[in-house]
Design a protein around this motif. Structure first.
Motif, short mmCIF file in Angstrom:
data_model
loop_
_atom_site.label_atom_id
_atom_site.label_comp_id
_atom_site.label_asym_id
_atom_site.label_seq_id
_atom_site.Cartn_x
_atom_site.Cartn_y
_atom_site.Cartn_z
N ARG A 128 35.86 43.11 -1.88
CA ARG A 128 36.84 42.64 -0.89
C ARG A 128 38.17 42.27 -1.55
NH1 ARG A 128 38.22 37.90 2.38
NH2 ARG A 128 37.25 36.42 0.97
N TRP A 129 38.10 41.58 -2.71
CA TRP A 129 39.32 41.04 -3.31
C TRP A 129 40.17 42.09 -4.01
CZ3 TRP A 129 41.98 36.92 -2.26
CH2 TRP A 129 41.36 35.87 -1.60
N SER A 130 39.53 43.08 -4.64
CA SER A 130 40.32 44.03 -5.45
C SER A 130 41.44 44.68 -4.63
CB SER A 130 39.42 45.07 -6.10
OG SER A 130 38.58 44.41 -7.01
N PRO A 131 41.15 45.25 -3.44
CA PRO A 131 42.25 45.84 -2.68
C PRO A 131 43.30 44.82 -2.21
CG PRO A 131 40.13 46.18 -1.56
CD PRO A 131 39.84 45.50 -2.84
N ILE A 132 42.86 43.63 -1.89
CA ILE A 132 43.82 42.60 -1.44
C ILE A 132 44.80 42.30 -2.58
CG2 ILE A 132 44.08 40.16 -0.75
CD1 ILE A 132 41.36 40.35 0.64
N ILE A 133 44.25 42.17 -3.78
CA ILE A 133 45.10 41.82 -4.92
C ILE A 133 46.02 42.99 -5.26
CG2 ILE A 133 45.04 41.29 -7.40
CD1 ILE A 133 42.29 39.85 -6.67
N LYS A 134 45.48 44.20 -5.19
CA LYS A 134 46.31 45.36 -5.48
C LYS A 134 47.42 45.47 -4.44
CE LYS A 134 43.10 47.58 -8.42
NZ LYS A 134 41.74 48.04 -8.44
N ALA A 135 47.09 45.19 -3.18
CA ALA A 135 48.10 45.28 -2.13
C ALA A 135 49.20 44.25 -2.35
CB ALA A 135 47.46 45.07 -0.76
N ALA A 136 48.85 43.13 -2.96
CA ALA A 136 49.87 42.11 -3.19
C ALA A 136 50.88 42.57 -4.24
CB ALA A 136 49.20 40.79 -3.60
N THR A 184 52.03 33.92 -0.38
CA THR A 184 53.42 34.33 -0.59
C THR A 184 53.60 35.81 -0.26
OG1 THR A 184 52.95 34.59 -2.96
CG2 THR A 184 54.01 32.53 -2.26
N HIS A 185 52.56 36.60 -0.52
CA HIS A 185 52.63 38.01 -0.16
C HIS A 185 52.77 38.16 1.36
CE1 HIS A 185 51.96 42.29 -0.30
NE2 HIS A 185 50.90 42.19 0.46
N GLN A 186 51.98 37.38 2.09
CA GLN A 186 52.08 37.43 3.56
C GLN A 186 53.45 37.01 4.05
OE1 GLN A 186 49.30 35.36 6.15
NE2 GLN A 186 47.61 36.41 5.19
N LEU A 187 54.05 36.05 3.37
CA LEU A 187 55.36 35.55 3.81
C LEU A 187 56.51 36.39 3.25
CD1 LEU A 187 54.82 31.69 3.43
CD2 LEU A 187 54.42 33.14 5.42
N GLY A 188 56.17 37.29 2.31
CA GLY A 188 57.20 38.14 1.72
C GLY A 188 58.14 37.39 0.79
N VAL A 189 57.63 36.36 0.10
CA VAL A 189 58.47 35.60 -0.84
C VAL A 189 57.85 35.62 -2.24
CG1 VAL A 189 59.34 34.04 0.94
CG2 VAL A 189 57.30 33.38 -0.35
N LYS A 190 58.70 35.38 -3.24
CA LYS A 190 58.23 35.31 -4.60
C LYS A 190 58.71 33.97 -5.18
CE LYS A 190 57.70 38.34 -8.59
NZ LYS A 190 56.64 37.46 -9.02
N LEU A 191 57.79 33.15 -5.60
CA LEU A 191 58.15 31.83 -6.11
C LEU A 191 58.02 31.82 -7.64
CD1 LEU A 191 56.11 29.69 -3.54
CD2 LEU A 191 58.37 30.71 -3.26
N THR A 192 58.49 30.76 -8.26
CA THR A 192 58.34 30.63 -9.72
C THR A 192 56.97 30.01 -10.00
OG1 THR A 192 60.69 30.26 -9.91
CG2 THR A 192 59.35 29.62 -11.81
N GLU A 193 56.17 30.71 -10.83
CA GLU A 193 54.81 30.23 -11.10
C GLU A 193 54.79 29.30 -12.31
OE1 GLU A 193 52.13 33.55 -11.44
OE2 GLU A 193 52.87 34.43 -9.57
N VAL A 194 54.09 28.20 -12.19
CA VAL A 194 53.91 27.28 -13.31
C VAL A 194 52.40 27.18 -13.57
CG1 VAL A 194 54.32 24.94 -14.17
CG2 VAL A 194 55.96 25.98 -12.58
N THR A 195 52.01 27.57 -14.78
CA THR A 195 50.58 27.65 -15.09
C THR A 195 50.09 26.37 -15.77
OG1 THR A 195 50.90 30.00 -15.42
CG2 THR A 195 48.86 29.09 -16.24
N TYR A 196 49.00 25.85 -15.27
CA TYR A 196 48.34 24.68 -15.88
C TYR A 196 46.96 25.10 -16.38
CZ TYR A 196 51.80 21.45 -13.85
OH TYR A 196 52.95 20.78 -13.52
N ARG A 197 46.30 24.19 -17.11
CA ARG A 197 44.96 24.48 -17.65
C ARG A 197 43.85 24.29 -16.61
NH1 ARG A 197 44.42 23.51 -23.25
NH2 ARG A 197 42.83 21.93 -22.94
N GLY A 198 44.25 23.92 -15.44
CA GLY A 198 43.31 23.70 -14.34
C GLY A 198 44.10 23.02 -13.25
N THR A 199 43.54 22.95 -12.04
CA THR A 199 44.33 22.30 -11.00
C THR A 199 44.19 20.77 -11.04
OG1 THR A 199 42.60 22.87 -9.39
CG2 THR A 199 44.56 24.27 -9.45
N GLY A 200 43.31 20.25 -11.91
CA GLY A 200 43.32 18.79 -12.15
C GLY A 200 44.68 18.40 -12.71
#
Ligand code: ASP
Length: 292
Positions: A279-287, A138-154
């Motif tokens: 590798r991930w820390s800067p990517i996440i911060k950039a997001a 979504t960061h690459q596409l420049g959009v912000k969606l509504t997040e729905v959190t589950y206890r796992g992706t199962g």
């Protein structure tokens, strides 16, 4: 096991645990401790007795993305573990509920840009793989969606198949059967090549989003201080499981990528975790999702 039963991490743990139990002559019991994007279980595991009787299955979320999301994280993925070995590589697939309108990835991108305020994205908690990888998207596409959190992706996948949420970025081992059955729709796999388990699903590069390439993994860790002979024994049991034809086929049928011999050592995993945290820390911060 840091997520709910039935998800990609759980399935990997159970498939490998079954064969490792035979090698070790000890029944491996999978204990699901959910919360905080998987970091609750890993905190618990890191603080357990280093005697080989408690080990953890972690992944690119708990052992790479988490430090950037949780400044008060109670463990350091690069220091507080004895890495046992990489369990399985898991390409990321962009999926949606079966009646989500876009017909292909290009339409999907346009649809997300035009309708972002109305779209729900499911994930398994802050810093989980599903959260981090869709955030990248979504960061690459420049959009912000509504997040729905589950206890796992199962459980998130059940929500997606039931049409309660719209899209998800998930580890392939959770998805193959439902994609083949038409219960959910797959837009693209975020790896350079297609998966033999999903030959009809195009890569992001083929489908028009070449900059979105991401893979995750599941790996086994022991608490820091677990004696080397015990870690070596666990590593050997893991490697034997990965070479067992039945176990291997189960993982391959789910789209898992079996580590090669060079990737099988604890030392390789330890180096990989260090590189991935960096590798991930800067990517996440950039997001731009973190506080100041
Ligand atoms: N590994 C998944 C994630 O991080 C969650 C799960 O295994 O259920 O999104």
């Amino acid at each position: 096991m840091p997520f709910a039963a039935g998800g990609p991490t759980d399935v990997t743990a159970r498939i490998l645990g079954e064969h490792m139990s035979k090698t070790l002559g000890q029944q491996i019991e999978v204990k699901n401790i959910v919360g905080a994007g998987g970091t609750t279980a890993i905190t618990h595991g890191a603080q357990s007795a280093p005697d080989g009787y408690t080990i953890m299955i972690g992944h690119m979320g708990t052992h790479s993305a988490a430090p950037a999301f949780y400044p008060n994280l109670k463990y350091d993925p690069t220091k507080d573990f004895e890495p046992i070995g990489l369990a399985v590589g898991t390409p990321i697939v962009i999926v949606a509920r079966k009646d989500f309108p876009p017909k292909n990835l290009k339409e999907f991108i346009a649809y997300l840009k035009a309708n972002s305020t109305m779209i729900d994205v499911a994930h398994a908690g802050i810093a989980s793989v599903s959260h981090t990888t869709c955030l990248m998207l979504t960061h690459q596409l420049g959009v912000k969606l509504t997040e729905v959190t589950y206890r796992g992706t199962g459980p998130a996948l059940i929500g997606l198949a039931g049409g309660h949420v719209d899209i998800m970025c998930d580890q392939i081992v959770n998805l193959v059967e439902r994609i083949k059955d038409g219960q959910i729709k797959a837009y693209a796999i975020a790896t350079p090549a297609r998966s033999p388990a999903l030959p009809d699903v195009p890569t992001t590069k083929e489908a028009g989003l070449p900059d979105y390439e991401v893979s995750a993994l599941n790996a086994l860790f022991a608490p820091k201080g677990t004696p080397e002979p015990i870690v070596a024994r666990l590593n050997e049991a893991l490697s034997r499981a990965l070479d067992d034809p039945t176990t291997k086929k189960r993982l391959l049928d789910l789209g898992g990528v079996i580590p090669d011999s060079q990737q099988r050592t604890g030392a390789w995993l330890g180096d990989f975790v260090k590189a991935e945290v960096a590798r991930w820390s800067p990517i996440i911060k950039a997001a731009g999702v973190l506080g100041p």
